[in-house]
Design a protein around this motif. Structure first.
Motif, PDB file in Angstrom:
ATOM      1  N   ARG A   1      54.392  15.208  24.124  1.00  0.00           N
ATOM      2  CA  ARG A   1      55.145  14.491  23.091  1.00  0.00           C
ATOM      3  C   ARG A   1      54.374  13.275  22.578  1.00  0.00           C
ATOM      4  O   ARG A   1      54.263  13.075  21.385  1.00  0.00           O
ATOM      5  N   TYR A   2      53.875  12.441  23.462  1.00  0.00           N
ATOM      6  CA  TYR A   2      53.152  11.232  23.039  1.00  0.00           C
ATOM      7  C   TYR A   2      51.760  11.638  22.540  1.00  0.00           C
ATOM      8  O   TYR A   2      50.991  12.292  23.252  1.00  0.00           O
ATOM      9  N   HIS A   3      51.440  11.194  21.319  1.00  0.00           N
ATOM     10  CA  HIS A   3      50.246  11.714  20.643  1.00  0.00           C
ATOM     11  C   HIS A   3      48.932  11.405  21.355  1.00  0.00           C
ATOM     12  O   HIS A   3      47.965  12.136  21.206  1.00  0.00           O
ATOM     13  N   GLY A   4      48.903  10.330  22.123  1.00  0.00           N
ATOM     14  CA  GLY A   4      47.668  10.000  22.840  1.00  0.00           C
ATOM     15  C   GLY A   4      47.267  11.087  23.817  1.00  0.00           C
ATOM     16  O   GLY A   4      46.082  11.247  24.133  1.00  0.00           O
ATOM     17  N   TYR A   5      48.256  11.832  24.300  1.00  0.00           N
ATOM     18  CA  TYR A   5      47.978  12.972  25.185  1.00  0.00           C
ATOM     19  C   TYR A   5      48.076  14.304  24.422  1.00  0.00           C
ATOM     20  O   TYR A   5      47.244  15.173  24.570  1.00  0.00           O
ATOM     21  N   SER A   6      49.135  14.434  23.620  1.00  0.00           N
ATOM     22  CA  SER A   6      49.463  15.747  23.064  1.00  0.00           C
ATOM     23  C   SER A   6      48.437  16.237  22.047  1.00  0.00           C
ATOM     24  O   SER A   6      48.328  17.430  21.800  1.00  0.00           O
ATOM     25  N   LYS A   7      47.675  15.297  21.459  1.00  0.00           N
ATOM     26  CA  LYS A   7      46.652  15.714  20.483  1.00  0.00           C
ATOM     27  C   LYS A   7      45.337  16.105  21.159  1.00  0.00           C
ATOM     28  O   LYS A   7      44.410  16.540  20.476  1.00  0.00           O
ATOM     29  N   LEU A   8      45.240  15.941  22.469  1.00  0.00           N
ATOM     30  CA  LEU A   8      44.040  16.378  23.177  1.00  0.00           C
ATOM     31  C   LEU A   8      44.049  17.903  23.247  1.00  0.00           C
ATOM     32  O   LEU A   8      45.112  18.512  23.447  1.00  0.00           O
ATOM     33  N   PRO A   9      42.905  18.556  23.102  1.00  0.00           N
ATOM     34  CA  PRO A   9      42.886  20.031  23.161  1.00  0.00           C
ATOM     35  C   PRO A   9      43.470  20.563  24.469  1.00  0.00           C
ATOM     36  O   PRO A   9      44.101  21.622  24.492  1.00  0.00           O
ATOM     37  N   GLU A  10      43.282  19.814  25.557  1.00  0.00           N
ATOM     38  CA  GLU A  10      43.765  20.265  26.878  1.00  0.00           C
ATOM     39  C   GLU A  10      45.286  20.341  26.931  1.00  0.00           C
ATOM     40  O   GLU A  10      45.854  20.935  27.855  1.00  0.00           O
ATOM     41  N   ALA A  11      45.985  19.726  25.952  1.00  0.00           N
ATOM     42  CA  ALA A  11      47.461  19.744  25.989  1.00  0.00           C
ATOM     43  C   ALA A  11      48.032  21.078  25.490  1.00  0.00           C
ATOM     44  O   ALA A  11      49.193  21.392  25.769  1.00  0.00           O
ATOM     45  N   ALA A  12      47.237  21.863  24.769  1.00  0.00           N
ATOM     46  CA  ALA A  12      47.780  23.098  24.178  1.00  0.00           C
ATOM     47  C   ALA A  12      48.267  24.085  25.249  1.00  0.00           C
ATOM     48  O   ALA A  12      49.404  24.585  25.152  1.00  0.00           O
ATOM     49  N   PRO A  13      47.452  24.373  26.295  1.00  0.00           N
ATOM     50  CA  PRO A  13      47.961  25.286  27.328  1.00  0.00           C
ATOM     51  C   PRO A  13      49.178  24.726  28.060  1.00  0.00           C
ATOM     52  O   PRO A  13      50.078  25.480  28.462  1.00  0.00           O
ATOM     53  N   LEU A  14      49.216  23.403  28.238  1.00  0.00           N
ATOM     54  CA  LEU A  14      50.392  22.799  28.895  1.00  0.00           C
ATOM     55  C   LEU A  14      51.634  23.017  28.042  1.00  0.00           C
ATOM     56  O   LEU A  14      52.708  23.362  28.559  1.00  0.00           O
ATOM     57  N   LEU A  15      51.483  22.829  26.741  1.00  0.00           N
ATOM     58  CA  LEU A  15      52.631  23.033  25.850  1.00  0.00           C
ATOM     59  C   LEU A  15      53.141  24.469  25.942  1.00  0.00           C
ATOM     60  O   LEU A  15      54.351  24.706  26.027  1.00  0.00           O
ATOM     61  N   GLU A  16      52.217  25.423  25.967  1.00  0.00           N
ATOM     62  CA  GLU A  16      52.639  26.836  26.081  1.00  0.00           C
ATOM     63  C   GLU A  16      53.442  27.056  27.358  1.00  0.00           C
ATOM     64  O   GLU A  16      54.468  27.717  27.357  1.00  0.00           O
ATOM     65  N   GLN A  17      52.946  26.485  28.462  1.00  0.00           N
ATOM     66  CA  GLN A  17      53.645  26.665  29.740  1.00  0.00           C
ATOM     67  C   GLN A  17      55.029  25.995  29.708  1.00  0.00           C
ATOM     68  O   GLN A  17      56.033  26.570  30.146  1.00  0.00           O
ATOM     69  N   ILE A  18      55.091  24.791  29.159  1.00  0.00           N
ATOM     70  CA  ILE A  18      56.381  24.081  29.114  1.00  0.00           C
ATOM     71  C   ILE A  18      57.347  24.809  28.182  1.00  0.00           C
ATOM     72  O   ILE A  18      58.554  24.880  28.453  1.00  0.00           O
ATOM     73  N   GLN A  19      56.812  25.398  27.102  1.00  0.00           N
ATOM     74  CA  GLN A  19      57.693  26.166  26.205  1.00  0.00           C
ATOM     75  C   GLN A  19      58.344  27.325  26.961  1.00  0.00           C
ATOM     76  O   GLN A  19      59.511  27.627  26.764  1.00  0.00           O
ATOM     77  N   ARG A  20      57.563  27.955  27.853  1.00  0.00           N
ATOM     78  CA  ARG A  20      58.123  29.069  28.635  1.00  0.00           C
ATOM     79  C   ARG A  20      59.133  28.558  29.659  1.00  0.00           C
ATOM     80  O   ARG A  20      60.194  29.132  29.849  1.00  0.00           O
ATOM     81  N   GLU A  21      58.814  27.438  30.299  1.00  0.00           N
ATOM     82  CA  GLU A  21      59.622  26.991  31.447  1.00  0.00           C
ATOM     83  C   GLU A  21      60.744  26.020  31.078  1.00  0.00           C
ATOM     84  O   GLU A  21      61.741  25.923  31.784  1.00  0.00           O
ATOM     85  N   GLU A  22      60.541  25.266  30.003  1.00  0.00           N
ATOM     86  CA  GLU A  22      61.517  24.222  29.637  1.00  0.00           C
ATOM     87  C   GLU A  22      61.820  24.290  28.151  1.00  0.00           C
ATOM     88  O   GLU A  22      61.902  23.244  27.470  1.00  0.00           O
ATOM     89  N   GLY A  23      61.977  25.527  27.652  1.00  0.00           N
ATOM     90  CA  GLY A  23      62.162  25.724  26.215  1.00  0.00           C
ATOM     91  C   GLY A  23      63.377  24.967  25.684  1.00  0.00           C
ATOM     92  O   GLY A  23      63.356  24.416  24.584  1.00  0.00           O
ATOM     93  N   GLU A  24      64.431  24.929  26.480  1.00  0.00           N
ATOM     94  CA  GLU A  24      65.645  24.278  25.999  1.00  0.00           C
ATOM     95  C   GLU A  24      65.440  22.759  25.864  1.00  0.00           C
ATOM     96  O   GLU A  24      65.842  22.151  24.871  1.00  0.00           O
TER      97      GLU A  24
END
Ligand SMILES: Cc1cc2nc3c(=O)[nH]c(=O)nc-3n(C[C@H](O)[C@H](O)[C@H](O)COP(=O)(O)OP(=O)(O)OC[C@H]3O[C@@H](n4cnc5c(N)ncnc54)[C@H](O)[C@@H]3O)c2cc1C
Length: 376
Positions: free
Chosen positions: A246-269
């Motif tokens: 969520r916070y752009h200082g982390y979320s705009k890093l390329p390494e955040a993309a796989p984390l986002l995919e995982q969180i979308q699967r596990e914490e989609g709501e």
């Protein structure tokens, strides 16, 4: 029309939230005669509803991070003079997923990681016993953050500006029209060499026609105050994995993309409600806990119990709490832009409109105000 000297100012600021007060402070420091006009009897907007979490680490790279650095310095100077207590300092962000640790490691390799550290769970447990670290991969520690009690800090700041800097406050007076040097309010016509409009969520009021092209929407957040068991102490502000996407200082890093995919699967709501966890503590031991993000032209003001339940689950997963009694709930709103964290517009040479279009105003306003005056 004859104007009395009490109606003439070097600068009129519209809005007594943190953005308006930051401009008033910066102008007073430059020796200007300043008047702040606020339509309510006191500021009851976003500036008193927030966490009071003055954040550097995690702010978006570039302008926002730079402004946050400077604003943090100014808060450090201003708070003691205004009688505002720094209730705690620093940030602990727990990574529960291996990919979240990877994002922290990547963050620490950027210039924004200066002064921050990755703590192994055993070390974090020693330093911060309040953290629930079962299954944790690492904790990001940042020393830069500061927490103030916003619901009182904004009033204290206004009082100090009046008493120590001679800023004139006109509360309970709406500004109806700005045509610098004239400012027409619901009670008077003021005259000012310059005007700064800091009206936050009022997208259909002053300068609505200039705001319209920016595709601003309102973002509404749910917040809770929670009383833990007696003696529970937070080591600093606390966040967790969802903040890394969520916070752009982390979320705009390329390494955040796989984390986002995982969180979308596990914490989609939770993601669908824009939930990530921030916890800060007040002097009485209570915790301010949030938040969610719902967007729209006119978000309904009805807080959802289901959203609160999700936030409270994240709280219990992140802190070693025996008790968590909700003592207050509220919503707060800020304008959100698809393009920028802060909108600075110049309708004419003598007028500026300054809106923080992200949830970062407490952290950046003093830095923004300095830039506004430097470029004016
Ligand atoms: C729930 C929540 C949590 C947040 N948490 C954080 C956080 O922890 N850290 C952080 O950095 N940021 C946080 N933010 C963002 C931050 O609070 C905002 O960016 C900031 O408060 C905006 O300040 P402001 O002065 O523009 O707005 P406000 O505080 O809303 O002040 C604007 C003022 O303008 C007045 N006004 C409007 N129209 C007129 C008019 N025509 N005439 C006179 N007065 C007028 C209003 O009455 C209001 O008092 C959070 C926001 C929310 C909602």
């Amino acid at each position: 029309m004859t104007l009395q000297s009490s109606s003439r100012f070097d600068l009129v600021v519209v809005g007594a939230g943190i953005v308006g007060l930051a401009h008033a402070y910066t102008a007073a420091q430059r020796g200007l005669k300043v008047c702040v006009v606020e339509r309510d009897a006191a500021c009851v907007g976003a500036s008193i509803r927030n966490f009071g979490f003055i954040t550097v680490t995690g702010q978006g790279a570039g302008d926002t991070w730079r402004r946050a650095w400077r604003a943090r310095e100014v808060w450090g100077e201003v708070a003691p003079q205004a009688g505002i207590e720094a209730i705690h300092q620093g940030l602990y962000l727990t990574a529960f997923r291996p990919q979240a640790r990877t994002v922290i490691e990547a963050f620490l390799r950027t210039e924004m990681g200066e002064g921050c550290a990755l703590l192994e769970p055993a070390e974090a447990a020693r330093r911060a016993p309040a953290l629930q670290l079962d299954g944790a991969q690492a904790v990001l520690y940042s020393p830069h953050e500061m927490r103030v009690e916003s619901r009182t800090a904004i009033g204290l700041l206004a009082r100090w500006l009046a008493e120590a800097h001679g800023v004139v406050f006109r509360f309970g007076e709406a500004v109806l029209e700005v045509a610098t040097p004239h400012v027409r309010t619901s009670r008077a016509v003021l005259q000012a060499d310059r005007v700064v409009v800091c009206t936050n969520t009022e997208l259909h009021g002053l300068f609505a026609e200039r705001l319209a092209p920016h595709a601003l929407r309102l973002c509404q957040l749910q917040m809770l105050r929670v009383m833990p068991e007696p003696g529970f102490r937070l080591p600093g502000s606390v966040m967790a994995d969802l903040s890394l996407v969520r916070y752009h200082g982390y979320s705009k890093l390329p390494e955040a993309a796989p984390l986002l995919e995982q969180i979308q699967r596990e914490e989609g709501e939770s993601l669908a409600h824009g939930i990530h966890l921030i916890v800060v503590q007040s002097a009485d031991g209570s915790l301010v806990v949030g938040d969610s993000h719902h967007y729209g032209a006119a978000p309904e003001p009805f807080a959802s119990e289901h959203v609160d339940t999700l936030i409270l689950r994240h709280l219990r997963e992140t802190l070693r709490l025996r008790e968590a009694t909700v003592t207050a709930r509220w919503v707060g709103t800020y304008p959100s832009s698809p393009d920028t964290d802060c909108l600075i517009d110049a309708p004419d040479d003598a007028t500026r409109v300054v809106l923080v279009t992200s949830g970062t105003g407490a952290s950046t306003a003093f830095g923004i105000a300095e830039e506004v005056f430097a470029g004016w």
